[in-house]
Every structure is written in structure tokens, then in C-alpha cells.
Design a protein around this motif. Structure first.
Motif, PDB file in Angstrom:
ATOM      1  N   GLU A  44       0.859  -1.175   0.000  1.00 18.91           N
ATOM      2  CA  GLU A  44       0.000   0.000   0.000  1.00 18.91           C
ATOM      3  C   GLU A  44       0.896   1.226   0.000  1.00 18.91           C
ATOM      4  N   PHE A  49      -0.432   3.461   6.322  1.00 15.34           N
ATOM      5  CA  PHE A  49      -0.070   2.854   7.608  1.00 15.34           C
ATOM      6  C   PHE A  49       0.417   3.912   8.587  1.00 15.34           C
ATOM      7  N   LYS A  78       2.412  -4.576   3.649  1.00 12.88           N
ATOM      8  CA  LYS A  78       1.498  -4.392   4.783  1.00 12.88           C
ATOM      9  C   LYS A  78       1.977  -5.076   6.059  1.00 12.88           C
ATOM     10  N   MET A  81      -3.456  -5.604   8.859  1.00 12.46           N
ATOM     11  CA  MET A  81      -4.506  -5.594   7.849  1.00 12.46           C
ATOM     12  C   MET A  81      -5.581  -4.542   8.077  1.00 12.46           C
ATOM     13  N   SER A  84      -5.633  -1.461   5.848  1.00 12.81           N
ATOM     14  CA  SER A  84      -5.962  -1.794   4.464  1.00 12.81           C
ATOM     15  C   SER A  84      -7.451  -2.070   4.288  1.00 12.81           C
ATOM     16  N   MET A 109       1.890 -10.936   6.194  1.00 10.02           N
ATOM     17  CA  MET A 109       2.202  -9.595   6.690  1.00 10.02           C
ATOM     18  C   MET A 109       3.723  -9.486   6.789  1.00 10.02           C
TER      19      MET A 109
END
Length: 418
Positions: A44, A49, A78, A81, A84, A109
Motif C-alpha cells: 500500500e 499505515f 502491509k 490488515m 488496508s 504480513m
RNA sequence: GUGAGCGUAGCUCAGCUGGUUAGAGCACCAGGUUGUGGCCCUGGGGGUCGUGGGUUCAAAUCCCAUCGCUCACCCCA
């Protein structure tokens, strides 16, 4: 030799049955609670984040796998989660199609930490997020689902801890109180705790330093300073958990490391996995959606680590994954018959039997050993005099019984015995 | 980022007060039955002793460095 990067692990064929069993259990339980799966990209934009999890957290501060790609975009693999899922929820206006969204995921992850037991740089989490309701029953539902999955996997040595962090207002008021309590004791605290004083004062409760513990014994507790609404919902959480038959303990020191949590937080600890013993953690995050510039949307969720769960299962010897076997192994008595064997194999493979044969030109004895190792239910012998008259021996490997069958009638014989 | 422990065959490990061709069990391959598995027996393949340097007549064994792994701290799944 090129090896897997530090902190990453191959999951070899031997380990797959256990993984599959865990994954199946996850899917089953989430389906029982009517959660729908969601999949998001493994990477992402970094800012998601940074903003979602919190600049001050360890995850964002020192653990993210971040890089710039060829177009100078700041990208991060990531590390968890929730951000996201909430991003996807906002981006696709899921809240407008449906007022409550119950979602689950299973995904790798990435966090760049020093590996140790139960901690990897690429690891796998499953979890759930319920977006669109403030109902405390969803808080409890998270714990129920997590507990149910762990129980289904045979885990016994579990400890459910719950706490409430209250609303941000009550928490901030409390933090101020705690600061006042500690301000004149600050120089007596350990070095780590002095750092926490500024960074995340609640974390001082986690200190393992004996002197810190002594000081903190008399400190005011967050639980005693909750706003009335958080207090009430926490009571309902406790009652409902009791009714669910889930043993738990209130841990007033349970402070989760992510900035977005409000009200209920919880963790499930295993006594069997070494020092990284949190199998799962979660809580409510009513303000995350608006932080990410979405419509204000309350949410609750949890995440659990599959590797840690598997470690616990291994140490509790709780997982009985089914034996892998095949239906049929076809042996060849004469080398010229390889093509025939291959043809028969395809025929049964197309009929959904699991079939294997020899590819190494091995002796019959070796082929039989192979069949035995693969736990084949049947072995078919192609060749010899009987082959000339269109027959072949079919052996039941468990009973040792063997009978002559017509090759073109094998279908009915085998399929009926499957 | 900090600390500790460990690197010998595919795996688990023995050998390490330095001394002939580095071992075992399991796994693998072959044979014992020139057409039949599981048990058993016999034989076989496979090792730069993590890597580099040093000490020594001699190093898997002692010393140093380096890399890797593991565990713990921090924090987290």
C-alpha cells in the motif's frame, strides 16, 4: 547457496496439511458467524499505515518494509490488515451498500524485526473486522470467533485477557492524571520507562523492572477512570463473555500498541509458545475511518498469527491433520509398457482418482516400496502373460488381497471400490 | 538497535584435554525374491567439519574475524 531472506520461511509439503487444516477451520468458523472474505494488495501507499496505525507506534517507527518504486511512490508491504481493510471499505463505499460489513481475511504480513520464536519478518495473520456498528456484541463476537477457532484446533492452554481503553477523551484525561502521579517519580524509573513517559505513558505498566513495578502499584488505573459509556459497555462485554462460556481475566495493564484502539481491547495468550505468546489481539477502533478521511464509522476487529498458532498446536500436540494418500499406484512389469501405464493413469486421473506411477525406470520392488510410501490404496500391475490377454492384477494394499481384472473393465471395479 | 548460545552427511546428532582414510541413527539407492510393499538382513552413494585467516610438525578440535541460524530484550501476531 542462495537462501531464503532472514526472517522468511518456506512452508514445505510436509507442513501443508497442518496449514490447510488451520485455513479450513478459519473459513468454517468465519462462515458460521457470516463474515465475508476480503483480499487487499500486499503493498500500500506508506502514508496509509503511517496515518492509520500511528506515527508513534513501533510498527510505523521502526518495523515497516518501505521502499520507493520506480515511479518514486512510497510503498510499504502491509504490516497489518486493519488499515488496508478500512481503506478498501472507504474507497469502495462499502458502508453505503450495507450498513454493517462483517469481513475476514487471511494474508501474509511483513515487519522488519529480529526474528525469534513466534516472530518472523513475513508471517501470516487471519482476522476479522466489523465496520458500521458500535454494538458491544460485535466486540464479544470477535473474541468468540478467535476463541472458537483456537478451540477447534485443539488448543487448551489459553488465556483470554480483556481491558477497556475508554474513549480518547477519558483516556487523555486519565493519561494526564498518570503523568501528574509520575512526574516527581520520573527520575526513579528505569531508562526504558522514562522513554515511555513521553512516548506512550501507559506502557510503563508493562515494565518488567522490579522498581518500576513497585512505583506503579500505587498508580491510578485507567479502568477506574473510564467514561460512563465505556464502563457500561465493558460490563456488558464481561457478562456476555461469561454467558458464552469463555474464561477470561480483566487485565487493567493490557495496553495495545496501536494508536487506533478505543474501548474494548483483548488478547489471547498461549502458555506454550515461548516469549512471543500473544496468539491474537484486537479491539474496537471507532475513530479510525475518519482518521483516514472516510465517513465516521465505528469498527472492531482482531488479528491472529498463524505461525504462533501452529507453534502452540505443535507444542500441545493438538493438531491431527489427515494423512495424505493416493488411490492408485500403477506399476509396470516391462519397460515397454510405460506409455500404456501413463494412458491408464490419465484415464483415472480424469475420473478424480489420485494416481501415480514410476518415472525412474525402477524395479518392481522399488515401485512397490514407492506405492507403500505413498500409502496407495491399490496397486495395479501392468505386464506379463495376463496383460497379453487384456488382464491385470489389482492389489488392495491394506488387506494384501489381489485379483485379476480385465483392463477395460477397471473403471467399474476401481470406481466402485473408491 | 542490544545481549547470549550454536554452526560436522538431506534430517537429528556423536567426535572437540589437537594426532592415522570424520562416525551413528533416520532418510535415500541397490540387492536378498531375474513379477509384488510394510518387518528383517546385506551393501552403496552422499561431508570444502559455515567461510576466511592465525597458532602448530599436525586443527572438526585452540585463537581471531566474518557470515548465518537460534533464543531473549524492545515491541508485537
Amino acid at each position: 547457496m542462495i537462501k531464503a531472506v532472514t526472517g522468511t520461511k518456506d512452508i514445505l509439503p510436509d507442513e501443508i496439511p497442518a496449514w490447510k487444516l488451520v485455513e479450513k477451520t478459519i473459513e468454517r468458523i468465519f462462515h458460521n458467524f457470516n463474515y465475508k472474505e476480503i483480499r487487499t494488495p500486499v503493498f500500500e501507499e506508506t502514508s496509509l499505515f503511517a496515518r492509520g496505525i500511528g506515527e508513534e507506534t513501533d510498527i510505523v517507527g521502526k518495523e515497516m518494509y518501505s521502499f520507493t518504486d520506480r515511479s518514486e511512490n512510497n510503498i510499504t508491504l502491509k504490516p497489518e490488515m486493519t488499515a488496508s481493510v478500512v481503506r478498501a471499505f472507504i474507497e469502495h463505499s462499502l458502508g453505503k451498500q450495507q450498513s454493517l460489513n462483517k469481513l475476514y481475511y487471511v494474508s501474509p504480513m511483513f515487519r522488519q524485526e529480529r526474528p525469534q520464536a513466534g516472530r518472523l519478518r513475513q508471517f501470516h495473520q487471519f482476522g476479522a473486522e466489523a465496520l458500521g456498528s458500535t454494538s458491544v456484541y460485535l466486540d464479544v463476537e470477535m473474541i468468540q470467533m478467535a476463541f472458537e477457532i483456537l478451540k477447534e484446533l485443539g488448543l487448551k492452554d489459553l488465556n483470554v485477557k480483556i481491558n477497556s481503553l475508554g474513549t480518547p477523551e477519558s483516556r487523555n484525561a486519565y493519561k494526564e492524571k498518570l503523568r501528574k502521579f509520575l512526574i516527581d517519580k520520573k527520575n526513579k524509573l528505569s531508562e526504558d520507562s522514562r522513554k515511555r513517559f513521553d512516548k506512550n505513558i501507559l506502557r510503563i505498566f508493562d515494565s518488567k523492572d522490579e522498581n518500576d513495578k513497585k512505583i506503579m502499584k500505587d498508580a491510578p488505573l485507567l479502568l477506574d477512570h473510564l467514561d460512563s459509556e465505556s464502563k457500561e459497555s465493558f460490563e456488558i462485554v464481561k457478562e456476555t463473555l461469561k454467558l458464552s462460556g469463555i474464561p477470561f481475566e480483566v487485565d487493567p495493564y493490557l495496553v495495545r500498541g496501536l494508536d487506533y484502539y478505543t474501548k474494548t481491547t483483548f488478547e489471547i495468550i498461549s502458555g506454550k509458545v515461548g516469549s512471543q505468546n500473544a496468539l491474537c489481539g484486537g479491539g474496537r477502533y471507532d475513530l479510525l475511518a475518519e482518521h483516514l478521511e472516510g465517513e465516521p464509522t465505528p469498527g472492531v476487529g482482531f488479528a491472529a498469527g498463524i505461525e504462533r498458532i501452529l507453534l502452540a498446536c505443535e507444542n500441545e500436540k493438538s493438531l491431527k491433520s489427515p494423512e495424505e494418500n493416493i488411490d492408485l499406484f500403477i506399476t509396470r512389469l516391462d519397460d515397454e509398457l510405460s506409455q500404456k501405464v501413463f494412458e491408464i493413469a490419465l484415464n483415472f486421473r480424469r475420473k478424480n482418482l489420485s494416481v501415480d506411477c514410476d518415472y525412474l525406470d525402477r524395479s518392481l520392488k522399488a515401485q512397490m516400496r514407492e506405492a507403500n510410501k505413498l500409502k496407495a490404496k491399490y496397486v495395479l500391475f501392468i505386464g506379463g502373460d495376463e496383460y497379453k490377454s487384456g488382464m491385470a492384477n489389482l492389489k488392495n494394499m491394506e488387506s494384501g488381497e489381489q485379483k485379476l481384472v480385465q483392463i477395460d473393465k477397471l473403471d467399474e471395479v476401481l470406481l466402485s471400490q473408491k
